[in-house]
Design an enzyme around this catalytic site. Sequence first.
Site, PDB file in Angstrom:
ATOM      1  N   MET A  28      38.169  36.147  35.904  1.00 53.65           N
ATOM      2  CA  MET A  28      37.280  35.954  34.752  1.00 53.65           C
ATOM      3  C   MET A  28      37.924  35.001  33.747  1.00 53.65           C
ATOM      4  O   MET A  28      37.552  34.979  32.572  1.00 53.65           O
ATOM      5  CB  MET A  28      36.965  37.295  34.096  1.00 53.65           C
ATOM      6  N   HIS A  32      46.751  34.485  33.039  1.00 53.99           N
ATOM      7  CA  HIS A  32      48.129  34.742  32.612  1.00 53.99           C
ATOM      8  C   HIS A  32      49.021  34.768  33.862  1.00 53.99           C
ATOM      9  O   HIS A  32      48.533  34.468  34.973  1.00 53.99           O
ATOM     10  CB  HIS A  32      48.212  36.059  31.832  1.00 53.99           C
ATOM     11  N   GLY A  34      50.033  37.061  35.684  1.00 54.22           N
ATOM     12  CA  GLY A  34      49.527  37.918  36.773  1.00 54.22           C
ATOM     13  C   GLY A  34      48.591  37.125  37.675  1.00 54.22           C
ATOM     14  O   GLY A  34      48.677  37.195  38.909  1.00 54.22           O
ATOM     15  N   HIS A  35      47.699  36.341  37.063  1.00 57.58           N
ATOM     16  CA  HIS A  35      46.808  35.495  37.864  1.00 57.58           C
ATOM     17  C   HIS A  35      47.611  34.420  38.601  1.00 57.58           C
ATOM     18  O   HIS A  35      47.293  34.074  39.741  1.00 57.58           O
ATOM     19  CB  HIS A  35      45.772  34.804  36.969  1.00 57.58           C
ATOM     20  N   LYS A 149      46.484  44.551  42.217  1.00 62.84           N
ATOM     21  CA  LYS A 149      46.412  46.009  42.377  1.00 62.84           C
ATOM     22  C   LYS A 149      46.418  46.751  41.043  1.00 62.84           C
ATOM     23  O   LYS A 149      46.355  47.970  41.020  1.00 62.84           O
ATOM     24  CB  LYS A 149      47.551  46.485  43.283  1.00 62.84           C
ATOM     25  N   ASP A 151      43.974  46.585  39.055  1.00 64.05           N
ATOM     26  CA  ASP A 151      42.609  47.126  39.116  1.00 64.05           C
ATOM     27  C   ASP A 151      42.476  47.881  40.438  1.00 64.05           C
ATOM     28  O   ASP A 151      41.790  47.441  41.357  1.00 64.05           O
ATOM     29  CB  ASP A 151      41.596  45.977  39.012  1.00 64.05           C
ATOM     30  N   GLN A 154      38.987  49.013  41.537  1.00 63.05           N
ATOM     31  CA  GLN A 154      38.195  47.826  41.916  1.00 63.05           C
ATOM     32  C   GLN A 154      38.569  47.388  43.334  1.00 63.05           C
ATOM     33  O   GLN A 154      37.697  47.103  44.163  1.00 63.05           O
ATOM     34  CB  GLN A 154      38.464  46.695  40.926  1.00 63.05           C
ATOM     35  N   SER A 186      47.568  41.644  31.253  1.00 62.45           N
ATOM     36  CA  SER A 186      46.112  41.755  31.218  1.00 62.45           C
ATOM     37  C   SER A 186      45.582  40.773  30.187  1.00 62.45           C
ATOM     38  O   SER A 186      46.214  40.565  29.146  1.00 62.45           O
ATOM     39  CB  SER A 186      45.711  43.179  30.820  1.00 62.45           C
ATOM     40  N   SER A 187      44.424  40.200  30.486  1.00 69.47           N
ATOM     41  CA  SER A 187      43.803  39.302  29.503  1.00 69.47           C
ATOM     42  C   SER A 187      43.479  40.058  28.223  1.00 69.47           C
ATOM     43  O   SER A 187      43.325  39.464  27.163  1.00 69.47           O
ATOM     44  CB  SER A 187      42.514  38.717  30.077  1.00 69.47           C
TER      45      SER A 187
HETATM   46  O1  PAF Z   1      39.185  41.544  38.342  1.00 76.79           O
HETATM   47  C1  PAF Z   1      38.479  40.715  37.754  1.00 76.79           C
HETATM   48  O2  PAF Z   1      38.938  39.812  37.036  1.00 76.79           O
HETATM   49  C2  PAF Z   1      36.957  40.788  37.904  1.00 76.79           C
HETATM   50  O3  PAF Z   1      36.523  42.101  37.917  1.00 76.79           O
HETATM   51  C3  PAF Z   1      36.425  40.015  39.111  1.00 76.79           C
HETATM   52  C4  PAF Z   1      36.941  40.591  40.428  1.00 76.79           C
HETATM   53  C5  PAF Z   1      36.838  38.557  38.997  1.00 76.79           C
HETATM   54  C6  PAF Z   1      34.902  40.077  39.155  1.00 76.79           C
HETATM   55  O4  PAF Z   1      34.330  39.522  38.010  1.00 76.79           O
END
Ligand code: PAF
Length: 282
Positions: A28, A32, A34-35, A149, A151, A154, A186-187
């Site tokens: 989204m 940061h 983590g991404h 992980k 999330d 999710q 986390s954002s």
């Molecule tokens: O984990 C996230 O950033 C969001 O939930 C995702 C998987 C990109 C879906 O919008």
Amino acid sequence: MNVINNIRQLRSWSTINKGARCVFVPTMGALHDGHAALIRAAREIAGPSGNVAVSIFVNPLQFGPGEDFTKYPRTLIEDLSLCRDNGADMIFAPKAEDLYPPDRSIVLHETSLSQLHCGASRPGHFEGVCAIVAKLFNLVQCDDAVFGKKDYQQFAIIRRLVRDLDFNVVLHGIETVREPDGLAMSSRNRYLTPEERLEAPSLRTALLAARDAWKNGARDPDVLRRLITQMIQEKAPSSRIDYVAVADAHTLESVSATTELVVIAIAVFFGTTRLIDNIELK
Ligand code: PAF
């Protein structure tokens, strides 16, 4: 690096790159470290001849009324350089009106895992996540997808989505990246006040204490839950615990005789900022 913001261009990118392995990192934005770790993992999986695709889209469907959709940070310029620096080949950054027809009438409702924990606190959230992930998988036509992980729930739900709807996508779960004091990246950390930021590492401290107790033989979920609750209340007096779940890592339900791996997942509010974290007990 290609930056694409509409479906037509994405389809021609997919056609041109058909033969190459495509590894996808959905995000989204507000990226940061983590991404960055997810994108680097994707780069490794893709290899030199494959492609790493990243989506940047603040998905309105996964935010409930009164949640932070409008204030969610949008930092596209910085995000693009982070993607480039970590080896992404293509960025898909669509607009909501291009993805969601106003009379959209199909929903993806996961009926089991999504009813618990974060799903109970955020009704409709995982329906929104399933909708966007399914659409992005169809659009990007990836072979692999990489998720964090942090999330945990999710990731478990997306595993079900892939299994139950036969998406031909291999999923990869990547370990949480942390600040030096243990706070999971986390954002949403940027919403914390300086005082809240000082208290926020207590989530990690409490989870580590529970893991120590577990290693020393504590198996009763109530004992582990109480330990975590007390520690967070003591170290983060301004926080409010949303839930502490000691669960089966696959079903996310209560631990049972068939549980192979236990996860502790927690969600804690600091003001209106809701942070999550988890730990697997091995
Ligand atoms: O984990 C996230 O950033 C969001 O939930 C995702 C998987 C990109 C879906 O919008």
